[in-house]
Design an enzyme around this catalytic site. Structure first.
Site, PDB file in Angstrom:
ATOM      1  N   PRO A 127       0.996  -1.246   0.140  1.00  0.00           N
ATOM      2  CA  PRO A 127       0.217   0.058  -0.152  1.00  0.00           C
ATOM      3  C   PRO A 127       0.694   1.312  -0.026  1.00  0.00           C
ATOM      4  CG  PRO A 127      -0.993  -1.496   1.589  1.00  0.00           C
ATOM      5  CD  PRO A 127       0.428  -2.257   1.064  1.00  0.00           C
ATOM      6  N   GLY A 128       1.925   1.182   0.715  1.00  0.00           N
ATOM      7  CA  GLY A 128       2.729   2.258   1.022  1.00  0.00           C
ATOM      8  C   GLY A 128       4.001   2.350  -0.132  1.00  0.00           C
ATOM      9  N   SER A 131       5.767   2.218  -6.924  1.00  0.00           N
ATOM     10  CA  SER A 131       6.934   2.805  -7.905  1.00  0.00           C
ATOM     11  C   SER A 131       8.489   2.714  -6.626  1.00  0.00           C
ATOM     12  CB  SER A 131       6.928   3.938  -8.364  1.00  0.00           C
ATOM     13  OG  SER A 131       5.750   4.112  -9.042  1.00  0.00           O
ATOM     14  N   GLY A 242       9.831 -10.191 -17.064  1.00  0.00           N
ATOM     15  CA  GLY A 242       8.353  -9.668 -17.021  1.00  0.00           C
ATOM     16  C   GLY A 242       8.035  -8.611 -17.974  1.00  0.00           C
ATOM     17  N   GLN A 337     -11.595   3.104 -32.489  1.00  0.00           N
ATOM     18  CA  GLN A 337     -12.190   4.182 -33.543  1.00  0.00           C
ATOM     19  C   GLN A 337     -12.509   4.084 -34.889  1.00  0.00           C
ATOM     20  OE1 GLN A 337     -12.348   7.243 -31.824  1.00  0.00           O
ATOM     21  NE2 GLN A 337     -12.852   8.372 -33.920  1.00  0.00           N
ATOM     22  N   GLY A 341     -18.916   3.324 -33.635  1.00  0.00           N
ATOM     23  CA  GLY A 341     -19.669   3.012 -32.367  1.00  0.00           C
ATOM     24  C   GLY A 341     -19.563   1.591 -32.090  1.00  0.00           C
ATOM     25  N   GLU A 364       4.383  -3.602 -13.363  1.00  0.00           N
ATOM     26  CA  GLU A 364       5.522  -4.139 -13.676  1.00  0.00           C
ATOM     27  C   GLU A 364       6.608  -2.906 -13.730  1.00  0.00           C
ATOM     28  OE1 GLU A 364       6.397  -7.873 -15.608  1.00  0.00           O
ATOM     29  OE2 GLU A 364       4.585  -8.798 -14.800  1.00  0.00           O
TER      30      GLU A 364
HETATM   31  C1  LIG Z   1      -4.229  -5.027 -12.199  1.00  0.00           C
HETATM   32  C2  LIG Z   1      -3.206  -4.753 -11.627  1.00  0.00           C
HETATM   33  C3  LIG Z   1      -2.310  -5.871 -11.177  1.00  0.00           C
HETATM   34  C4  LIG Z   1      -1.075  -5.755 -10.781  1.00  0.00           C
HETATM   35  N1  LIG Z   1      -0.319  -6.905 -10.398  1.00  0.00           N
HETATM   36  C5  LIG Z   1       0.671  -6.918  -9.526  1.00  0.00           C
HETATM   37  C6  LIG Z   1       1.285  -8.117  -9.074  1.00  0.00           C
HETATM   38  O1  LIG Z   1       0.943  -9.281  -9.602  1.00  0.00           O
HETATM   39  N2  LIG Z   1       2.402  -7.958  -8.214  1.00  0.00           N
HETATM   40  C7  LIG Z   1       2.837  -6.943  -7.764  1.00  0.00           C
HETATM   41  O2  LIG Z   1       3.911  -6.524  -6.959  1.00  0.00           O
HETATM   42  N3  LIG Z   1       2.319  -5.554  -8.044  1.00  0.00           N
HETATM   43  C8  LIG Z   1       1.175  -5.716  -8.871  1.00  0.00           C
HETATM   44  N4  LIG Z   1       0.747  -4.495  -9.402  1.00  0.00           N
HETATM   45  C9  LIG Z   1       1.007  -3.311  -8.891  1.00  0.00           C
HETATM   46  C10 LIG Z   1       1.758  -2.230  -9.873  1.00  0.00           C
HETATM   47  O3  LIG Z   1       3.189  -2.939 -10.113  1.00  0.00           O
HETATM   48  C11 LIG Z   1       1.853  -0.816  -9.260  1.00  0.00           C
HETATM   49  O4  LIG Z   1       0.338  -0.508  -9.285  1.00  0.00           O
HETATM   50  C12 LIG Z   1       2.704   0.135  -9.897  1.00  0.00           C
HETATM   51  O5  LIG Z   1       3.946  -0.267  -9.752  1.00  0.00           O
HETATM   52  C13 LIG Z   1       2.558   1.570  -9.422  1.00  0.00           C
HETATM   53  O6  LIG Z   1       2.665   1.545  -8.005  1.00  0.00           O
HETATM   54  P1  LIG Z   1       1.454   2.635  -7.389  1.00  0.00           P
HETATM   55  O7  LIG Z   1      -0.019   2.079  -7.903  1.00  0.00           O
HETATM   56  O8  LIG Z   1       1.530   2.485  -5.914  1.00  0.00           O
HETATM   57  O9  LIG Z   1       1.472   3.834  -7.928  1.00  0.00           O
HETATM   58  P2  LIG Z   1       2.690   5.068  -7.607  1.00  0.00           P
HETATM   59  O10 LIG Z   1       4.003   4.243  -7.220  1.00  0.00           O
HETATM   60  O11 LIG Z   1       2.127   5.763  -6.205  1.00  0.00           O
HETATM   61  O12 LIG Z   1       2.660   6.123  -8.675  1.00  0.00           O
HETATM   62  C14 LIG Z   1       1.389   7.154  -9.045  1.00  0.00           C
HETATM   63  C15 LIG Z   1       1.998   7.883 -10.145  1.00  0.00           C
HETATM   64  O13 LIG Z   1       3.197   8.674 -10.042  1.00  0.00           O
HETATM   65  C16 LIG Z   1       4.168   8.208 -10.930  1.00  0.00           C
HETATM   66  N5  LIG Z   1       5.426   8.289 -10.077  1.00  0.00           N
HETATM   67  C17 LIG Z   1       5.846   7.640  -8.926  1.00  0.00           C
HETATM   68  N6  LIG Z   1       7.282   7.905  -8.682  1.00  0.00           N
HETATM   69  C18 LIG Z   1       7.640   8.653  -9.569  1.00  0.00           C
HETATM   70  C19 LIG Z   1       8.951   9.142 -10.085  1.00  0.00           C
HETATM   71  N7  LIG Z   1       9.960   9.097  -9.518  1.00  0.00           N
HETATM   72  N8  LIG Z   1       9.099  10.299 -11.211  1.00  0.00           N
HETATM   73  C20 LIG Z   1       7.767  10.257 -12.014  1.00  0.00           C
HETATM   74  N9  LIG Z   1       6.752   9.489 -11.837  1.00  0.00           N
HETATM   75  C21 LIG Z   1       6.424   8.993 -10.557  1.00  0.00           C
HETATM   76  C22 LIG Z   1       3.857   6.814 -11.146  1.00  0.00           C
HETATM   77  O14 LIG Z   1       4.385   6.602 -12.374  1.00  0.00           O
HETATM   78  C23 LIG Z   1       2.237   7.148 -11.365  1.00  0.00           C
HETATM   79  O15 LIG Z   1       1.880   7.641 -12.381  1.00  0.00           O
HETATM   80  C24 LIG Z   1      -0.416  -4.722 -10.317  1.00  0.00           C
HETATM   81  C25 LIG Z   1      -1.358  -3.544 -10.337  1.00  0.00           C
HETATM   82  C26 LIG Z   1      -2.706  -3.501 -11.201  1.00  0.00           C
HETATM   83  C27 LIG Z   1      -3.233  -2.282 -11.146  1.00  0.00           C
END
Ligand SMILES: Cc1cc2nc3c(=O)[nH]c(=O)nc-3n(C[C@H](O)[C@H](O)[C@H](O)COP(=O)(O)OP(=O)(O)OC[C@H]3O[C@@H](n4cnc5c(N)ncnc54)[C@H](O)[C@@H]3O)c2cc1C
Length: 388
Positions: A127-128, A131, A242, A337, A341, A364
């Protein structure tokens, strides 16, 4: 330089296409609409070798290259990008277990994953810590011959329906960064593992995505992958392949969308002629094909670099993932597109391809993080020269 697929690669492509057209394509719309995780079909894919495509033969895999993998995965994704994408996540987890576990686990767990009997999930995101995965907080505390896991993971693909979890957790002090992370393979039904509700998503509906909570989950020390502190490196090595796989899933979707668009341009008539007669649409189709071919060549080049152990393989994988997932999403969107429709309604698969491919720009490693990886590396001396 020879760009032709080898005879073996052509044979793999034929086998994957035949399987995908028979076992996946006719059901993909139903899996999406009814949120069915097609475990039996995934296991059938396993019988074809597709659950351990690049896992070494010694651990029950096919031992193929990343380039071969891309050729196979593209065919699966053309039938159902969402199911193919889960299969690739399973392949990544299986390869990590086969590559980095000790001899016991290599015998006990890896072959069952490679065959598809046991399905896997890759558990990095929290959750925290999305990226910024190097700052993850799930804790693994050593206690005698085992570790005790506490913490939670979010967005875990396949969670709740898989048998093995590859979990990255902190064995170092809080704040120890990537070097304080270790990786473990954990039976998914271990005491203390709790699964959240299946997330409601825009796409990828043929696979569940859930939160996982670890509450005093005991894992034998034997189940650690690599040494303590190597977990983040192992997680990133998994992601090199991956990212190519996810990029390839985008290519499969885009290739299918391109063919649909070409056919529709011949069928649909407006203003007394087929859509194919309008030059504006011809140019659109030309750009779609051009961008798709560019994406495919980048992915295959990056796969080749990874196969060769090239020092800049990670850079190439990040560039290919960024470019291919963006370009192929646009191909699908333009194909929608071109259908007017009809592209927007579920009778046609275009809207599903658009929904399924959208997340490839996020997971990923988001495409912003891909740019970060590429830029950081490019600013190092000599790297911009080395990509020539
Ligand atoms: C359907 C789905 C399946 C998934 N499956 C897996 C899985 O099997 N295992 C797993 O471990 N994870 C999984 N994920 C998690 C996925 O890898 C993360 O959602 C992703 O890495 C982004 O993390 P976050 O959602 O916390 O976004 P955040 O890190 O909070 O990012 C929010 C936005 O800020 C941008 N951002 C963040 N830091 C920076 C920076 N330094 N510079 C510029 N832009 C930045 C990001 O690009 C994004 O646009 C899955 C996600 C989804 C939606």
């Amino acid at each position: 330089m020879n760009f032709d697929l080898t005879e073996d690669q052509l044979a793999f492509r034929e086998a994957a296409r035949a399987f995908a057209e028979k076992a996946m394509a006719p059901h993909a719309a139903k899996w999406d609409a009814e949120h069915v995780f097609p475990v039996e079909v995934i296991r059938e894919a396993g019988e074809m070798g597709f659950c351990g495509i690049y896992t070494p033969e010694a651990q029950g895999g096919m031992g193929l290259s990343r380039l071969d993998t891309s050729v196979i995965v593209e065919e699966l994704a053309a039938a159902c990008p969402s199911t193919a994408a889960y299969i690739t996540i399973h392949n990544m987890a299986t390869w990590m277990v086969a590559q980095f576990s000790n001899a016991d686990i290599q015998q006990q767990i890896a072959p069952k994953m490679a065959s598809g009997e046991w399905l896997g999930s890759y558990c990095l995101t929290e959750p925290g810590a999305g990226s910024d995965a190097g700052n993850l907080r799930t804790k693994a505390t050593r206690d005698g011959d085992s570790y005790v896991l506490n913490g939670s993971k979010v967005f875990i693909s396949g969670a709740g329906a898989t048998q093995m979890l590859v979990v990255m957790a902190r064995t170092g002090e809080p704040g120890s960064g990537p070097k304080g992370i270790s990786a473990f393979v954990v039976p998914a039904d271990s005491d203390g593992i709790h699964y959240g509700k299946a997330e409601e998503k825009m796409g990828w509906n043929s696979q569940p995505t859930r939160q996982i909570t670890f509450e005093n989950v005991r894992v034998p020390a034997n189940n650690r992958l690599g040494e303590e502190g190597q977990g983040f490196m192992i997680a990133m090595k998994g992601l090199d392949g991956g990212r190519l796989n996810i990029a390839t899933c985008s290519m499969g979707g885009a290739q299918a969308a391109l063919l649909r668009a070409r056919n529709y341009m011949h069928e649909r008539e407006q203003f007394g002629q087929a859509l194919a007669g309008f030059q504006a649409l011809q140019f659109k189709l030309a750009d779609m094909a051009t961008n798709l071919v560019a994406a495919r060549q980048m992915v295959r080049l990056a796969a080749y670099r990874l196969d060769q152990g090239d020092a800049e393989a990670t850079l190439h994988c990040a560039m290919a993932k960024r470019f291919a997932t963006d370009a192929c999403f646009e191909v699908c969107n333009e194909a929608l597109q071109l259908h007017g429709g009809y592209g927007y309604i579920r009778e046609y698969p275009l809207e599903r391809y658009v929904r399924d491919l959208r997340v490839h720009q996020i997971l990923e490693g988001t495409n912003e993080i891909m740019r970060l990886i590429v830029a950081r590396r490019l600013l190092e001396p000599g790297v911009a020269e080395a990509i020539q």
